[in-house]
Design a protein around this motif. Structure first.
Motif, PDB file in Angstrom:
ATOM      1  N   THR A 165     -14.821  26.668 -73.709  1.00 30.22           N
ATOM      2  CA  THR A 165     -14.571  26.487 -71.914  1.00 30.22           C
ATOM      3  C   THR A 165     -14.071  27.714 -71.941  1.00 30.22           C
ATOM      4  O   THR A 165     -14.182  28.155 -72.595  1.00 30.22           O
ATOM      5  CB  THR A 165     -12.935  25.440 -72.522  1.00 30.22           C
ATOM      6  OG1 THR A 165     -12.334  25.911 -73.524  1.00 30.22           O
ATOM      7  CG2 THR A 165     -13.258  24.067 -72.729  1.00 30.22           C
ATOM      8  N   TYR A 188     -19.674  19.732 -66.375  1.00 30.49           N
ATOM      9  CA  TYR A 188     -19.077  20.539 -66.691  1.00 30.49           C
ATOM     10  C   TYR A 188     -17.936  20.996 -65.274  1.00 30.49           C
ATOM     11  O   TYR A 188     -16.991  21.391 -65.790  1.00 30.49           O
ATOM     12  CB  TYR A 188     -19.595  21.997 -66.204  1.00 30.49           C
ATOM     13  CG  TYR A 188     -20.480  21.362 -67.774  1.00 30.49           C
ATOM     14  CD1 TYR A 188     -19.827  22.876 -68.625  1.00 30.49           C
ATOM     15  CD2 TYR A 188     -22.108  21.533 -68.248  1.00 30.49           C
ATOM     16  CE1 TYR A 188     -20.915  22.463 -70.227  1.00 30.49           C
ATOM     17  CE2 TYR A 188     -22.370  21.564 -68.731  1.00 30.49           C
ATOM     18  CZ  TYR A 188     -21.435  22.183 -70.299  1.00 30.49           C
ATOM     19  OH  TYR A 188     -22.708  22.128 -71.579  1.00 30.49           O
ATOM     20  N   THR A 196     -11.422  18.904 -68.618  1.00 32.18           N
ATOM     21  CA  THR A 196     -11.139  19.651 -68.069  1.00 32.18           C
ATOM     22  C   THR A 196     -12.364  20.706 -67.300  1.00 32.18           C
ATOM     23  O   THR A 196     -13.312  20.350 -67.731  1.00 32.18           O
ATOM     24  CB  THR A 196     -10.934  21.036 -69.120  1.00 32.18           C
ATOM     25  OG1 THR A 196     -10.010  21.987 -69.015  1.00 32.18           O
ATOM     26  CG2 THR A 196     -11.676  21.284 -70.205  1.00 32.18           C
ATOM     27  N   MET A 198     -14.685  23.110 -65.307  1.00 27.70           N
ATOM     28  CA  MET A 198     -15.725  24.886 -65.298  1.00 27.70           C
ATOM     29  C   MET A 198     -15.719  25.257 -64.303  1.00 27.70           C
ATOM     30  O   MET A 198     -15.999  24.907 -63.198  1.00 27.70           O
ATOM     31  CB  MET A 198     -17.068  24.444 -66.577  1.00 27.70           C
ATOM     32  CG  MET A 198     -16.143  23.807 -68.181  1.00 27.70           C
ATOM     33  SD  MET A 198     -16.096  24.799 -68.622  1.00 27.70           S
ATOM     34  CE  MET A 198     -17.471  26.101 -69.320  1.00 27.70           C
ATOM     35  N   THR A 255     -18.666  22.239 -75.033  1.00 28.88           N
ATOM     36  CA  THR A 255     -18.556  21.636 -73.721  1.00 28.88           C
ATOM     37  C   THR A 255     -19.962  21.029 -73.528  1.00 28.88           C
ATOM     38  O   THR A 255     -20.491  20.464 -72.357  1.00 28.88           O
ATOM     39  CB  THR A 255     -18.863  22.654 -72.003  1.00 28.88           C
ATOM     40  OG1 THR A 255     -19.226  23.270 -73.384  1.00 28.88           O
ATOM     41  CG2 THR A 255     -16.817  23.444 -72.572  1.00 28.88           C
TER      42      THR A 255
END
Length: 329
Positions: A165, A188, A196, A198, A255
């Motif tokens: 991340t 992403y 989350t 990116m 990720t």
């Protein structure tokens, strides 16, 4: 977090907080039109180092290197096959019906846990066939795995994959391929797979580096402890505990995790390995203490000494015959 520069060159890799800026083409060279990737070279180099370290030490574990050679070769083949099968199975939607893509792993696409399973399974079968004691062989393999994994992870660095991340930590990295991956992969951007979002505007965790350092440190620990091991198989259990512990936390920030529903498959397996190996390790030690038994390492048994003695006599005989034939000629 501090923003990083946008990189147009897909081969450029930058560690902004360390002042490191390199450009590495993922293709090392070409032979008759076939591209040889750095990923494949690095993986092979890791395997070579593991073999060079482990083979000279096999007799100390009571293993005949000649018999073990077949098991090692089988384990390497099983490991590569298992690593690929594991990866493809979890990404089947990308590979279904495309045999060529399934067989092409020069650009990446190997899963460590699949490799471990494949190596232990196929190598273990060959140990049975060649009459090589499995538990001391696994002890040697555990150290070899850590060498191979510690070196092999740098293949991910060249490919700019297996990153984590966003972060602004000292070791934060970025690169042209990393930024393109973040921009073009929907998961992403919206965090649908990892909870989350990116951004290509910030650095990412170099998970390859974390795992490489963790594996090399684990190898040093096991190598130093190998002279004091209590029972055959202990080093392998320590390997499972050490690697699983590190992988559990590192996988948590990656990720590109292979998913099993909403669960990160490798993180789940890492936790299982840690728990199972610790429980088994403690149980073996307590059982011996409770029964008042002394551990006898396989290398100290008459069976092991006899097999190694036979191997050395065969080698000396062949060597003598070879020299004799050379003199006659």
């Amino acid at each position: 977090m501090k923003e990083v520069e946008i990189i147009d060159n897909p081969d450029r890799i930058v560690f902004p907080n360390l002042g490191i800026d390199v450009t590495i083409d993922s293709t090392a060279f070409s032979i008759f039109g076939l591209e040889i990737k750095w990923y494949a070279i690095i993986i092979s180099f890791g395997l070579l180092l593991a073999v060079l370290y482990c083979f000279p030490r096999m007799k100390k574990f009571g293993i005949d290197p000649d018999r073990a050679a077949d098991a090692v070769i089988a384990g390497i083949i099983g490991g590569m096959a298992g690593a690929r099968i594991y990866y493809v199975a979890f990404r089947w939607e990308h590979y279904a019906g495309d045999i060529k893509a399934i067989l092409n792993f020069r650009n990446g696409g190997l899963a460590i846990y699949g490799g471990i399973i494949g190596a232990v399974l196929i190598g273990g079968i060959m140990c049975k066939i060649r009459k090589v004691r499995l538990t001391p062989m696994l002890d040697i393999a555990g150290m070899g795995f850590l060498i191979g994994q510690g070196v092999g992870r740098w293949g991910n660095f060249v490919n700019q994959e297996a990153f984590g991340t966003n972060t602004d930590c000292l070791f934060a990295m970025t690169g042209g391929t990393i930024q393109n991956t973040i921009i073009h992969e929907t998961s992403y951007m919206n965090g649908s797979m990892y909870g989350t979002g990116m951004s290509e505007l910030y650095g990412v965790h170099p998970c390859f580096l974390y795992e490489s350092v963790w594996c090399i440190a684990g190898f040093v620990i096991l190598a130093l402890y190998s002279k004091h091991r209590k029972f055959d198989g202990q080093l392998f259990l320590m390997y499972l505990t050490w690697y699983g512990l590190g992988r559990f936390f590192i996988e948590g920030i990656r990720t590109d995790s292979l998913m099993l529903g909403n669960i990160r498959a490798s993180q789940f397996l890492a936790l299982l390995c840690v728990i199972a190996s610790l429980v088994l390790h403690i149980a073996i030690l307590m059982r011996a203490k409770y029964k008042g038994e002394d551990f006898v390492l396989y290398c100290n048994t008459e069976e092991s000494k006899e097999l190694i003695r036979e191997s050395e006599e065969k080698y000396n005989k062949n060597n003598k015959e070879s020299k004799s034939n050379g003199t006659d000629n």
